[in-house]
Write an enzyme that holds these catalytic residues in place. Structure first.
Site, PDB file in Angstrom:
ATOM      1  CG  HIS A  54      -3.716  -3.106   3.997  1.00 52.70           C
ATOM      2  ND1 HIS A  54      -2.580  -2.368   4.128  1.00 52.70           N
ATOM      3  CD2 HIS A  54      -4.675  -2.283   3.594  1.00 52.70           C
ATOM      4  CE1 HIS A  54      -2.868  -1.128   3.812  1.00 52.70           C
ATOM      5  NE2 HIS A  54      -4.122  -1.041   3.477  1.00 52.70           N
ATOM      6  NE  ARG A  80      -8.909   5.301   3.210  1.00 57.23           N
ATOM      7  CZ  ARG A  80      -7.696   5.758   2.970  1.00 57.23           C
ATOM      8  NH1 ARG A  80      -7.512   6.884   2.312  1.00 57.23           N
ATOM      9  NH2 ARG A  80      -6.639   5.094   3.401  1.00 57.23           N
ATOM     10  CB  CYS A 111      -1.015  -0.045   1.128  1.00 59.85           C
ATOM     11  SG  CYS A 111      -2.440   0.985   0.759  1.00 59.85           S
TER      12      CYS A 111
HETATM   13  N1  GLN Z   1      -1.892   6.951   2.128  1.00 57.64           N
HETATM   14  C1  GLN Z   1      -2.061   6.043   1.018  1.00 57.64           C
HETATM   15  C2  GLN Z   1      -3.452   6.092   0.395  1.00 57.64           C
HETATM   16  O1  GLN Z   1      -4.418   6.425   1.057  1.00 57.64           O
HETATM   17  C3  GLN Z   1      -1.726   4.635   1.449  1.00 57.64           C
HETATM   18  C4  GLN Z   1      -2.718   4.103   2.435  1.00 57.64           C
HETATM   19  C5  GLN Z   1      -2.328   2.780   3.017  1.00 57.64           C
HETATM   20  O2  GLN Z   1      -1.167   2.430   3.159  1.00 57.64           O
HETATM   21  N2  GLN Z   1      -3.333   2.060   3.412  1.00 57.64           N
HETATM   22  O3  GLN Z   1      -3.594   5.766  -0.764  1.00 57.64           O
END
Ligand code: GLN
Length: 239
Positions: free
Chosen positions: A191, A127, A94
């Site tokens: 993740h 998101r 990520c």
């Molecule tokens: N900050 C990054 C995004 O929102 C990565 C987020 C994360 O590692 N979950 O895309």
């Protein structure tokens, strides 16, 4: 197999460990030890220098602020670039995946990435949160990807990288492809602990690090059950 220790570096757990990324370190170390490989794990905080002679480097997920700071420190340090030039394996998750590219967005600003993978990230319309599944690049010879994603960014791949997977559920890079790889560098939106859900991916990293074509099989009853359970959840959620 060599009796030299396998050296695993977990980069900046103080910044990039929002999503159980320690699990990836534990899985890699355990699966190596189960094959009789001695393992040394180094947790390198963001105020420490990165060692350049390790076999595998792990970079976890994180929120925008720590992600931007982590990228700045890695760029200033230069150790990861030297390690990659010497053939080390890198696994980014990520935020840790996005920052391997040329640039990414954090807190409304474009930030310089490490430029180790030919990709860049911007912001998506919403998101991406939920189950992520995909069919992995057949050249990698491992079963489908099973994961969970939570990110605002979208990632666009250049010609210098190949997608890790074709998305079958969730968003990944852009709703079509997920993750990327080149040589012994691999990134995913799946993740931490992605490797607990994808033991074959852990073994791929171990094979890259050791040069072994095959590793002795392990009992993967529990991860297989977890993968089956999540697959059923994805199927049940389909309209
Ligand atoms: N900050 C990054 C995004 O929102 C990565 C987020 C994360 O590692 N979950 O895309």
């Amino acid at each position: 197999m060599s009796t030299e220790s396998l050296r695993i570096v977990w980069i900046y757990p103080d910044l990039l460990s929002t999503y159980g990324d320690r699990g990836n370190v534990l899985i890699l170390a355990r699966r190596a030890r189960q094959r009789g490989m001695p393992v040394e794990v180094y947790e390198v905080r963001s105020d420490q220098r990165l060692p350049t002679a390790a076999d595998i480097y792990l970079i976890g997920g994180g929120e925008d602020g720590p992600q931007a700071l982590g990228a700045q420190r890695m760029l200033a340090d230069g150790g990861l670039h030297r390690a990659v030039a010497q053939g080390s394996v890198v696994f980014g998750v990520c935020a840790g995946y996005q920052l391997l590219g040329t640039s990414f967005f954090a807190k409304g600003a474009r930030c310089q990435g490490l430029g180790l993978l030919d990709l860049e990230s911007d912001r998506g319309p919403s998101r991406a949160v939920g189950e992520l599944a995909g069919e992995i690049d057949p050249r990698l010879g491992i079963p489908s990807l099973s994961g969970f994603e939570n990110h605002g960014g979208r990632t666009h791949l250049g010609p210098g990288v190949a997608p890790l997977a074709r998305v079958t559920a969730g968003v990944g890079n852009d709703g079509q492809t997920e993750g990327a790889w080149r040589g012994k560098l691999l990134g995913t939106y799946s993740h931490g602990p992605a490797l607990a859900r994808n033991p074959a991916l852990a073994d791929l990293l171990l094979r890259w690090a050791t040069g072994a074509h095959q590793l002795p099989p392990l009992d993967d009853t529990w991860p297989d059950r977890l993968r089956g359970e999540r697959r059923a959840a994805v199927a049940a959620a389909r309209p």
